[in-house]
Design a protein around this motif. Structure first.
Motif, PDB file in Angstrom:
ATOM      1  N   ASP A  86      22.787  49.342 -21.922  1.00 52.32           N
ATOM      2  CA  ASP A  86      23.375  49.974 -20.799  1.00 52.32           C
ATOM      3  C   ASP A  86      23.463  48.911 -19.694  1.00 52.32           C
ATOM      4  OD1 ASP A  86      24.118  51.208 -18.392  1.00 52.32           O
ATOM      5  OD2 ASP A  86      23.246  53.036 -19.029  1.00 52.32           O
ATOM      6  N   ASN A  87      24.608  48.339 -19.572  1.00 51.41           N
ATOM      7  CA  ASN A  87      24.742  47.103 -18.780  1.00 51.41           C
ATOM      8  C   ASN A  87      24.628  47.587 -17.250  1.00 51.41           C
ATOM      9  OD1 ASN A  87      25.042  45.322 -20.877  1.00 51.41           O
ATOM     10  ND2 ASN A  87      27.248  45.520 -20.789  1.00 51.41           N
ATOM     11  N   ALA A  88      24.893  48.641 -16.784  1.00 52.35           N
ATOM     12  CA  ALA A  88      24.722  49.196 -15.335  1.00 52.35           C
ATOM     13  C   ALA A  88      23.547  49.482 -14.999  1.00 52.35           C
ATOM     14  CB  ALA A  88      25.357  50.524 -15.038  1.00 52.35           C
ATOM     15  N   LYS A  89      22.492  49.660 -16.145  1.00 51.44           N
ATOM     16  CA  LYS A  89      21.119  49.981 -15.739  1.00 51.44           C
ATOM     17  C   LYS A  89      20.146  49.050 -15.958  1.00 51.44           C
ATOM     18  CE  LYS A  89      21.679  55.010 -16.385  1.00 51.44           C
ATOM     19  NZ  LYS A  89      21.232  56.193 -16.991  1.00 51.44           N
ATOM     20  N   ASN A  90      20.681  47.692 -16.648  1.00 52.53           N
ATOM     21  CA  ASN A  90      19.939  46.710 -17.305  1.00 52.53           C
ATOM     22  C   ASN A  90      18.845  47.233 -18.221  1.00 52.53           C
ATOM     23  OD1 ASN A  90      21.293  44.957 -15.337  1.00 52.53           O
ATOM     24  ND2 ASN A  90      19.486  44.514 -14.352  1.00 52.53           N
ATOM     25  N   MET A  91      19.406  47.979 -19.115  1.00 51.98           N
ATOM     26  CA  MET A  91      18.588  48.566 -19.996  1.00 51.98           C
ATOM     27  C   MET A  91      18.926  48.339 -21.599  1.00 51.98           C
ATOM     28  SD  MET A  91      16.066  50.433 -18.706  1.00 51.98           S
ATOM     29  CE  MET A  91      15.448  51.626 -20.124  1.00 51.98           C
ATOM     30  N   VAL A  92      17.939  47.988 -22.443  1.00 50.57           N
ATOM     31  CA  VAL A  92      18.126  47.647 -23.748  1.00 50.57           C
ATOM     32  C   VAL A  92      17.292  48.919 -24.565  1.00 50.57           C
ATOM     33  CG1 VAL A  92      18.151  45.970 -25.507  1.00 50.57           C
ATOM     34  CG2 VAL A  92      18.186  45.222 -23.386  1.00 50.57           C
ATOM     35  N   TYR A  93      18.174  49.282 -25.696  1.00 48.62           N
ATOM     36  CA  TYR A  93      17.339  50.358 -26.463  1.00 48.62           C
ATOM     37  C   TYR A  93      17.219  50.054 -27.968  1.00 48.62           C
ATOM     38  CZ  TYR A  93      18.821  52.957 -22.349  1.00 48.62           C
ATOM     39  OH  TYR A  93      18.916  53.406 -20.881  1.00 48.62           O
ATOM     40  N   LEU A  94      16.243  50.526 -28.642  1.00 54.61           N
ATOM     41  CA  LEU A  94      16.306  50.232 -30.206  1.00 54.61           C
ATOM     42  C   LEU A  94      15.847  51.637 -30.530  1.00 54.61           C
ATOM     43  CD1 LEU A  94      16.308  48.175 -32.247  1.00 54.61           C
ATOM     44  CD2 LEU A  94      13.704  48.128 -32.365  1.00 54.61           C
ATOM     45  N   GLN A  95      17.006  52.340 -31.381  1.00 51.08           N
ATOM     46  CA  GLN A  95      16.538  53.483 -31.975  1.00 51.08           C
ATOM     47  C   GLN A  95      16.239  53.018 -33.480  1.00 51.08           C
ATOM     48  OE1 GLN A  95      16.981  56.965 -30.737  1.00 51.08           O
ATOM     49  NE2 GLN A  95      15.986  57.304 -33.004  1.00 51.08           N
ATOM     50  N   MET A  96      14.849  53.645 -33.910  1.00 50.53           N
ATOM     51  CA  MET A  96      14.540  53.571 -35.116  1.00 50.53           C
ATOM     52  C   MET A  96      14.316  54.787 -35.870  1.00 50.53           C
ATOM     53  SD  MET A  96      11.463  50.672 -33.912  1.00 50.53           S
ATOM     54  CE  MET A  96      10.623  51.831 -33.086  1.00 50.53           C
ATOM     55  N   ASN A  97      14.878  54.780 -36.979  1.00 52.59           N
ATOM     56  CA  ASN A  97      15.003  55.899 -37.845  1.00 52.59           C
ATOM     57  C   ASN A  97      14.354  55.688 -39.363  1.00 52.59           C
ATOM     58  OD1 ASN A  97      16.223  57.419 -35.805  1.00 52.59           O
ATOM     59  ND2 ASN A  97      18.154  56.771 -36.473  1.00 52.59           N
ATOM     60  N   SER A  98      13.841  56.618 -39.718  1.00 54.10           N
ATOM     61  CA  SER A  98      13.302  56.170 -41.299  1.00 54.10           C
ATOM     62  C   SER A  98      12.262  55.104 -41.239  1.00 54.10           C
ATOM     63  CB  SER A  98      14.543  55.870 -42.164  1.00 54.10           C
ATOM     64  OG  SER A  98      15.496  56.819 -42.469  1.00 54.10           O
TER      65      SER A  98
END
Length: 115
Positions: free
Chosen positions: A72-84
């Motif tokens: 999210d470039n507006a929030k300076n956030m990076v995410y990692l969704q990890m499944n299985s």
């Protein structure tokens, strides 16, 4: 000193899911490709996934189809969704820029996959 801050780790059973978050200082985040890395006990830190400013992504083979990186470039956030999730995903997870040199590493967030 500006610092990367990771969160969202925990203990899950095999097959479970977690979503990791990383808050990055603007000086690091801005226009940079950002990545997630992990370090398992007794092993070197390894690259896991990256996302460009325009949201192009790449992954190591062992997580393709299971993990999704986003930002999210507006929030300076990076995410990692990890499944299985698998036991071999157990590690401390870090975020950082993907560049010729790294910013100072944050504390990371522990992910433990165990039954």
């Amino acid at each position: 000193q500006v610092q990367l801050v990771e969160s969202g780790g925990g203990v899950v059973q095999p097959g479970g899911s977690l979503r990791l978050s990383c808050l990055a200082p603007g000086s690091i985040f801005r226009l940079n490709t950002m990545g997630w890395y992990r370090q398992a006990p007794g092993k070197q830190r390894e690259f896991v996934a990256a996302v460009t400013y325009s949201s192009y992504t790449r992954y190591i083979d062992s997580v393709k189809g299971r993990f999704t990186i986003s930002r999210d470039n507006a929030k300076n956030m990076v995410y990692l969704q990890m499944n299985s999730l698998k036991p071999e995903d157990t590690a401390v997870y870090f975020c950082n820029q993907v560049a010729t040199s790294f910013a100072a590493w944050g504390p990371g967030t522990q992910v433990t996959v165990s039954s």
